[in-house]
Design a protein around this motif. Structure first.
Motif, PDB file in Angstrom:
ATOM      1  N   MET A  56       0.826  -1.205   0.000  1.00  0.00           N
ATOM      2  CA  MET A  56       0.000   0.000   0.000  1.00  0.00           C
ATOM      3  C   MET A  56       0.860   1.255   0.000  1.00  0.00           C
ATOM      4  N   PRO A  57       1.691   1.463  -1.011  1.00  0.00           N
ATOM      5  CA  PRO A  57       2.499   2.687  -1.067  1.00  0.00           C
ATOM      6  C   PRO A  57       1.618   3.913  -1.242  1.00  0.00           C
ATOM      7  N   ASP A  58       2.137   5.051  -0.809  1.00  0.00           N
ATOM      8  CA  ASP A  58       1.415   6.322  -0.856  1.00  0.00           C
ATOM      9  C   ASP A  58       2.171   7.254  -1.800  1.00  0.00           C
ATOM     10  N   LYS A  59       1.519   7.688  -2.872  1.00  0.00           N
ATOM     11  CA  LYS A  59       2.152   8.569  -3.858  1.00  0.00           C
ATOM     12  C   LYS A  59       1.364   9.871  -3.937  1.00  0.00           C
ATOM     13  N   GLY A  60       2.061  11.008  -4.007  1.00  0.00           N
ATOM     14  CA  GLY A  60       1.365  12.284  -4.016  1.00  0.00           C
ATOM     15  C   GLY A  60       2.050  13.330  -4.858  1.00  0.00           C
ATOM     16  N   THR A  84      -6.593  -4.450  -4.151  1.00  0.00           N
ATOM     17  CA  THR A  84      -7.781  -4.800  -3.373  1.00  0.00           C
ATOM     18  C   THR A  84      -8.320  -3.659  -2.535  1.00  0.00           C
ATOM     19  N   TYR A  85      -7.502  -2.639  -2.284  1.00  0.00           N
ATOM     20  CA  TYR A  85      -7.937  -1.508  -1.465  1.00  0.00           C
ATOM     21  C   TYR A  85      -7.145  -0.274  -1.872  1.00  0.00           C
ATOM     22  N   HIS A  86      -7.806   0.848  -1.967  1.00  0.00           N
ATOM     23  CA  HIS A  86      -7.087   2.071  -2.297  1.00  0.00           C
ATOM     24  C   HIS A  86      -7.816   3.286  -1.737  1.00  0.00           C
ATOM     25  N   GLU A  87      -7.048   4.344  -1.518  1.00  0.00           N
ATOM     26  CA  GLU A  87      -7.572   5.638  -1.088  1.00  0.00           C
ATOM     27  C   GLU A  87      -7.103   6.697  -2.070  1.00  0.00           C
ATOM     28  N   GLN A  88      -7.998   7.576  -2.471  1.00  0.00           N
ATOM     29  CA  GLN A  88      -7.677   8.706  -3.331  1.00  0.00           C
ATOM     30  C   GLN A  88      -8.048   9.990  -2.599  1.00  0.00           C
ATOM     31  N   ASN A  89      -7.067  10.887  -2.468  1.00  0.00           N
ATOM     32  CA  ASN A  89      -7.263  12.164  -1.786  1.00  0.00           C
ATOM     33  C   ASN A  89      -7.038  13.302  -2.766  1.00  0.00           C
ATOM     34  N   ALA A  90      -7.971  14.242  -2.825  1.00  0.00           N
ATOM     35  CA  ALA A  90      -7.807  15.439  -3.647  1.00  0.00           C
ATOM     36  C   ALA A  90      -8.135  16.652  -2.786  1.00  0.00           C
ATOM     37  N   THR A  91      -7.252  17.643  -2.794  1.00  0.00           N
ATOM     38  CA  THR A  91      -7.411  18.826  -1.961  1.00  0.00           C
ATOM     39  C   THR A  91      -7.119  20.077  -2.771  1.00  0.00           C
ATOM     40  N   ALA A  92      -7.879  21.142  -2.530  1.00  0.00           N
ATOM     41  CA  ALA A  92      -7.630  22.438  -3.156  1.00  0.00           C
ATOM     42  C   ALA A  92      -7.890  23.519  -2.113  1.00  0.00           C
ATOM     43  N   LEU A 111     -12.180  12.587  -0.348  1.00  0.00           N
ATOM     44  CA  LEU A 111     -11.566  11.294  -0.093  1.00  0.00           C
ATOM     45  C   LEU A 111     -12.447  10.199  -0.667  1.00  0.00           C
ATOM     46  N   ASN A 112     -11.848   9.334  -1.480  1.00  0.00           N
ATOM     47  CA  ASN A 112     -12.554   8.203  -2.064  1.00  0.00           C
ATOM     48  C   ASN A 112     -11.851   6.915  -1.633  1.00  0.00           C
ATOM     49  N   ILE A 113     -12.611   5.984  -1.062  1.00  0.00           N
ATOM     50  CA  ILE A 113     -12.070   4.702  -0.641  1.00  0.00           C
ATOM     51  C   ILE A 113     -12.732   3.606  -1.466  1.00  0.00           C
ATOM     52  N   GLU A 121     -18.534  -1.563   0.829  1.00  0.00           N
ATOM     53  CA  GLU A 121     -18.888  -0.774  -0.332  1.00  0.00           C
ATOM     54  C   GLU A 121     -17.905   0.385  -0.488  1.00  0.00           C
ATOM     55  N   PRO A 122     -17.601   0.805  -1.719  1.00  0.00           N
ATOM     56  CA  PRO A 122     -16.781   2.008  -1.914  1.00  0.00           C
ATOM     57  C   PRO A 122     -17.446   3.219  -1.251  1.00  0.00           C
ATOM     58  N   ARG A 123     -16.648   4.120  -0.738  1.00  0.00           N
ATOM     59  CA  ARG A 123     -17.197   5.264  -0.011  1.00  0.00           C
ATOM     60  C   ARG A 123     -16.476   6.536  -0.411  1.00  0.00           C
ATOM     61  N   GLN A 124     -17.189   7.646  -0.304  1.00  0.00           N
ATOM     62  CA  GLN A 124     -16.630   8.955  -0.607  1.00  0.00           C
ATOM     63  C   GLN A 124     -17.003   9.920   0.523  1.00  0.00           C
TER      64      GLN A 124
END
Length: 245
Positions: A56-60, A84-92, A111-113, A121-124
């Motif tokens: 689960m590396p974190d790239k930004g 199998t699992y991921h998190e997406q973060n977007a910030t402004a 945040l999207n999981i 279930e996928p969550r936002q």
């Protein structure tokens, strides 16, 4: 007048589910403190990988640009996880100087999981935050950040109170009180050596973690390396590359 400036607006609302809230290798090396930064016109990319969660590396990537005479805008995107699992973060966000001694900022965070596990279930989530920083004399500044948490929590609100102090030009110290899922104290120190080199160290409580790192800046390029020690995740190294445009 020496003042530590308001952090990049894209970092105001940033957070993670894990105890570490570092958003760059510089932050990671200073105990996960939210980093003040007034260097607009820069692009930063970084990579971190917890030892016990190598899958689960974190790239930004983060960009901050000036707008007008007193303002800066920023945006950031991060992705962590695997197949199998991921998190997406977007910030402004946006930050501006209101007076010579006061700065304010606002930010929005998405945040999207996602997961392939049939039981989940996928969550936002959406979150918002605001920050205010005041200079107290020539060597001290106080920063207050408040906002909502973008995930399920018994504490829907989050708050950071930070004091930055420069006992001398080459040394920056940060003391931060953080309230999220739990109360934490963070302490970080940075020593600027001979114009190009930076040495850093930090501590955080609840749970207790230690951090350290180095940085090099040459003209328009900066490279930072940091690592945190966690009792569960082990050593979490992080590397950031910054280019001043």
């Amino acid at each position: 007048m020496l003042v530590v400036a308001l952090m990049a607006p894209s970092s105001i609302a940033y957070g993670q589910q894990y105890p570490n809230t570092a958003h760059s290798a510089r932050s990671s090396a200073m105990g996960g403190c939210v980093m003040p930064d007034d260097t607009a016109g820069r692009l930063t990319v970084d990579y971190r990988c917890p030892y016990m969660l190598a899958e689960m590396p974190d790239k930004g990537v983060e960009a901050v640009f000036p707008t007008g005479r007193t303002g800066v805008v920023g945006a950031a995107y991060r992705h962590s996880g695997g197949s199998t699992y991921h998190e997406q973060n977007a910030t402004a966000g946006y930050a501006m100087r209101v007076t010579p001694w006061l700065k304010v900022g606002v930010a929005a965070h998405y945040l999207n999981i996602g997961t392939s596990d049939a039981y989940y279930e996928p969550r936002q989530w959406l979150a918002a935050a605001a920050a205010m920083q005041a200079a107290v004399g020539e060597r001290v500044s106080l920063t207050l950040i408040g906002g909502t948490r973008p995930w399920d929590s018994t504490r829907p609100w989050r708050a950071h109170l930070q004091m930055a102090y420069r006992p001398m030009t080459q040394v920056l110290t940060l003391l931060e009180f953080e309230s999220e899922e739990r109360m934490r104290l963070r302490f970080g120190m940075e020593y600027h050596y001979h114009g190009m080199l930076f040495f850093r160290a930090g501590l955080a409580t609840n749970p207790l973690t230690a951090a350290f790192g180095v940085g090099v800046r040459y003209r328009r390029i900066g490279i930072d390396i940091g690592a945190e020690t966690h009792r569960v995740l082990g050593i979490t190294p992080q590397t950031s590359l910054t280019i001043w445009l």
